[in-house]
Design a protein around this motif. Sequence first.
Motif, mmCIF file in Angstrom:
data_model
loop_
_atom_site.group_PDB
_atom_site.id
_atom_site.type_symbol
_atom_site.label_atom_id
_atom_site.label_comp_id
_atom_site.label_asym_id
_atom_site.label_seq_id
_atom_site.Cartn_x
_atom_site.Cartn_y
_atom_site.Cartn_z
ATOM 1 N N VAL A 221 0.859 -1.180 0.000
ATOM 2 C CA VAL A 221 0.000 0.000 0.000
ATOM 3 C C VAL A 221 0.901 1.238 0.000
ATOM 4 O O VAL A 221 1.742 1.404 0.883
ATOM 5 C CB VAL A 221 -0.932 0.020 1.225
ATOM 6 N N TYR A 222 0.718 2.106 -1.004
ATOM 7 C CA TYR A 222 1.555 3.293 -1.172
ATOM 8 C C TYR A 222 0.860 4.519 -0.597
ATOM 9 O O TYR A 222 -0.232 4.883 -1.046
ATOM 10 C CB TYR A 222 1.867 3.511 -2.656
ATOM 11 N N SER A 223 1.486 5.133 0.371
ATOM 12 C CA SER A 223 0.927 6.326 1.014
ATOM 13 C C SER A 223 0.821 7.472 0.010
ATOM 14 O O SER A 223 1.605 7.570 -0.939
ATOM 15 C CB SER A 223 1.817 6.743 2.187
ATOM 16 N N SER A 224 -0.140 8.360 0.247
ATOM 17 C CA SER A 224 -0.297 9.535 -0.618
ATOM 18 C C SER A 224 0.912 10.454 -0.510
ATOM 19 O O SER A 224 1.119 11.311 -1.373
ATOM 20 C CB SER A 224 -1.566 10.297 -0.230
ATOM 21 N N MET A 225 1.731 10.266 0.533
ATOM 22 C CA MET A 225 2.940 11.060 0.718
ATOM 23 C C MET A 225 4.163 10.397 0.100
ATOM 24 O O MET A 225 5.260 10.964 0.119
ATOM 25 C CB MET A 225 3.198 11.289 2.218
ATOM 26 N N HIS A 226 4.001 9.190 -0.440
ATOM 27 C CA HIS A 226 5.136 8.458 -1.022
ATOM 28 C C HIS A 226 5.662 9.202 -2.235
ATOM 29 O O HIS A 226 4.897 9.713 -3.060
ATOM 30 C CB HIS A 226 4.693 7.046 -1.431
ATOM 31 N N VAL A 227 6.992 9.254 -2.352
ATOM 32 C CA VAL A 227 7.615 10.037 -3.410
ATOM 33 C C VAL A 227 7.266 9.518 -4.813
ATOM 34 O O VAL A 227 7.269 10.280 -5.786
ATOM 35 C CB VAL A 227 9.155 10.063 -3.206
ATOM 36 N N LEU A 228 6.937 8.234 -4.936
ATOM 37 C CA LEU A 228 6.639 7.660 -6.247
ATOM 38 C C LEU A 228 5.156 7.381 -6.467
ATOM 39 O O LEU A 228 4.792 6.732 -7.442
ATOM 40 C CB LEU A 228 7.431 6.347 -6.439
ATOM 41 N N VAL A 229 4.314 7.860 -5.557
ATOM 42 C CA VAL A 229 2.890 7.530 -5.678
ATOM 43 C C VAL A 229 2.289 8.092 -6.973
ATOM 44 O O VAL A 229 1.341 7.533 -7.526
ATOM 45 C CB VAL A 229 2.111 8.040 -4.445
ATOM 46 N N GLU A 230 2.866 9.189 -7.490
ATOM 47 C CA GLU A 230 2.373 9.743 -8.745
ATOM 48 C C GLU A 230 2.512 8.745 -9.886
ATOM 49 O O GLU A 230 1.656 8.685 -10.774
ATOM 50 C CB GLU A 230 3.110 11.036 -9.080
ATOM 51 N N GLN A 231 3.592 7.978 -9.883
ATOM 52 C CA GLN A 231 3.779 6.968 -10.929
ATOM 53 C C GLN A 231 2.714 5.887 -10.828
ATOM 54 O O GLN A 231 2.202 5.408 -11.846
ATOM 55 C CB GLN A 231 5.180 6.349 -10.829
ATOM 56 N N LEU A 232 2.370 5.502 -9.607
ATOM 57 C CA LEU A 232 1.324 4.497 -9.432
ATOM 58 C C LEU A 232 -0.028 5.068 -9.862
ATOM 59 O O LEU A 232 -0.854 4.353 -10.446
ATOM 60 C CB LEU A 232 1.280 4.029 -7.976
ATOM 61 N N GLN A 233 -0.260 6.348 -9.594
ATOM 62 C CA GLN A 233 -1.513 6.976 -10.007
ATOM 63 C C GLN A 233 -1.653 6.968 -11.533
ATOM 64 O O GLN A 233 -2.763 6.857 -12.060
ATOM 65 C CB GLN A 233 -1.574 8.426 -9.489
ATOM 66 N N GLN A 234 -0.532 7.071 -12.231
ATOM 67 C CA GLN A 234 -0.569 7.020 -13.694
ATOM 68 C C GLN A 234 -0.994 5.645 -14.185
ATOM 69 O O GLN A 234 -1.426 5.501 -15.331
ATOM 70 C CB GLN A 234 0.797 7.387 -14.267
ATOM 71 N N LEU A 235 -0.877 4.642 -13.321
ATOM 72 C CA LEU A 235 -1.341 3.286 -13.646
ATOM 73 C C LEU A 235 -2.700 3.024 -12.996
ATOM 74 O O LEU A 235 -3.018 1.891 -12.646
ATOM 75 C CB LEU A 235 -0.313 2.255 -13.180
ATOM 76 N N THR A 236 -3.478 4.080 -12.792
ATOM 77 C CA THR A 236 -4.832 4.061 -12.215
ATOM 78 C C THR A 236 -4.836 3.831 -10.710
ATOM 79 O O THR A 236 -5.900 3.679 -10.110
ATOM 80 C CB THR A 236 -5.748 3.007 -12.879
ATOM 81 N N GLY A 237 -3.669 3.780 -10.084
ATOM 82 C CA GLY A 237 -3.610 3.596 -8.634
ATOM 83 C C GLY A 237 -3.545 2.150 -8.191
ATOM 84 O O GLY A 237 -3.374 1.865 -7.005
ATOM 85 N N ILE A 238 -3.669 1.218 -9.127
ATOM 86 C CA ILE A 238 -3.586 -0.210 -8.775
ATOM 87 C C ILE A 238 -2.912 -0.971 -9.914
ATOM 88 O O ILE A 238 -3.209 -0.758 -11.087
ATOM 89 C CB ILE A 238 -4.983 -0.800 -8.465
ATOM 90 N N ALA A 239 -1.958 -1.837 -9.547
ATOM 91 C CA ALA A 239 -1.217 -2.627 -10.535
ATOM 92 C C ALA A 239 -0.793 -3.936 -9.879
ATOM 93 O O ALA A 239 -0.887 -4.091 -8.656
ATOM 94 C CB ALA A 239 0.001 -1.854 -11.046
ATOM 95 N N ALA A 240 -0.329 -4.871 -10.693
ATOM 96 C CA ALA A 240 0.062 -6.176 -10.148
ATOM 97 C C ALA A 240 1.168 -6.793 -10.978
ATOM 98 O O ALA A 240 1.244 -6.595 -12.196
ATOM 99 C CB ALA A 240 -1.136 -7.116 -10.099
ATOM 100 N N ILE A 241 2.045 -7.521 -10.280
ATOM 101 C CA ILE A 241 3.037 -8.383 -10.931
ATOM 102 C C ILE A 241 2.487 -9.801 -10.877
ATOM 103 O O ILE A 241 2.063 -10.261 -9.809
ATOM 104 C CB ILE A 241 4.401 -8.298 -10.225
ATOM 105 N N LEU A 242 2.488 -10.477 -12.011
ATOM 106 C CA LEU A 242 1.875 -11.801 -12.102
ATOM 107 C C LEU A 242 2.917 -12.901 -11.990
ATOM 108 O O LEU A 242 4.095 -12.716 -12.249
ATOM 109 C CB LEU A 242 1.113 -11.937 -13.427
#
Length: 425
Positions: A189-210
């Motif tokens: 779970v990535y905090s809204s204060m995380h330095v890279l959270v913007e990158q996760l937001q560009q992936l809709t906020g949710i992603a997975a490694i299969l």
Amino acid sequence: MVSKVETSSSRPGGRKSSSSSPSSNTKNVFFREIFAVFIKHVNLNKVKNTVIASEDLKKDEFRRFMISEAKRMKMRSVEENIGRIVVTAGGGCNGDLKDLLGESTVMNLMKDSKVGLQIRTLRKVWDMVLNDSDRACYGLKIVESAQEMEAIETLLISDELYRSDEVAIRKRYGCLVKVVKDSGGDALVYSSMHVLVEQLQQLTGIAAILRMKLKEKDFAVNQMGRVTIIPEESDDLWIVYNIINPGDYVTTDTSRKNTTASCVRLSVHLKVTCYDFDKDSSTLHIQGCNLESNDYVAVGSFHTLTLECNKPFKLHKKVWKHDVVEVLQERENHEVCPDAELAVTLFQQDHAEIYLIGKGITAMVSKVETSSSRAGRRKSSSSSPSSNTKNVFFCEVFAAFIKHVDLNKVKNTVIASEDSKKDEF
């Protein structure tokens, strides 16, 4: 960001010096202000490491200033922890914290921390997405579909979604996190204060490694059954190599040239007679007798199939033994050999193999190639790689070793080679 300190010249109304370099006195005033703010916000008895970074000499000058001020002011918290204050060049011309976190010095400091794990995992997802890898997906519906197949190895989700103010949204994402964990996956779970959270937001906020996917599972211990397997990496094919036996049945698509020399796709159903794993190409070659007629392969004729990553195939067994079912389930949960008693790191000429041995199974959990063998470059005229090249290779092997070998569970570890690599490693 807990503080921002500006030089006197950059402040509103500040007079800019005609000299490109600030005077020693001006710089000391600037450093003294930074040091005061640093002491105010950073508790060195709690923070594990401190990084001072710049593209110029300020990083070294400020560290020396810190040591001098700490001695002058008799600040034991700084003096006792000075060894954990490191300097590095980084941040780029724009002083970007995201770039700095990608520096090897900083990543090594955070390698065992939760933040370090989050950064490495998100960068891994981004690399997979950019390279169109089938082992990464993003977007709620696609991620949920992946979880329905129990194919998620690691889930990445933003705190904004996981702890949403809307009850329905919070429940949906919370349930997904729980199901992933229950099926043996990890959830970050990535905090809204995380330095890279913007990158996760560009992936809709949710992603997975299969991980390796088992689809259409229809088998039980000591009974007939089949499974559709989609190997995601060479280690998956190595597992298949260890569980397949003569007399099993394999079905997959292949290609044949017709009379016009063009390739046509066809499905071949073989009864396995023999098989071989090619470590160099990470492919599994299956030889057997064709059992289904088509326009290009006659019934009863022998054919060779090549199984490779991301190519689905069906495996049918007359009897699924308990250990085989257990191995498949453990691999699906990314635990190849949980009861391993021995770990072996075997160095070959241009790669290293890591094995786990125990409970009647030997599993190669990782294969690390040298940079020259990966790139397929012509070997150097020198018989020995440079010290730097060898260290990079050893770092990659060590990272793979730490990832797959739990030294608190494995009783013994063996490092082997025909040359001096075993001692050097």
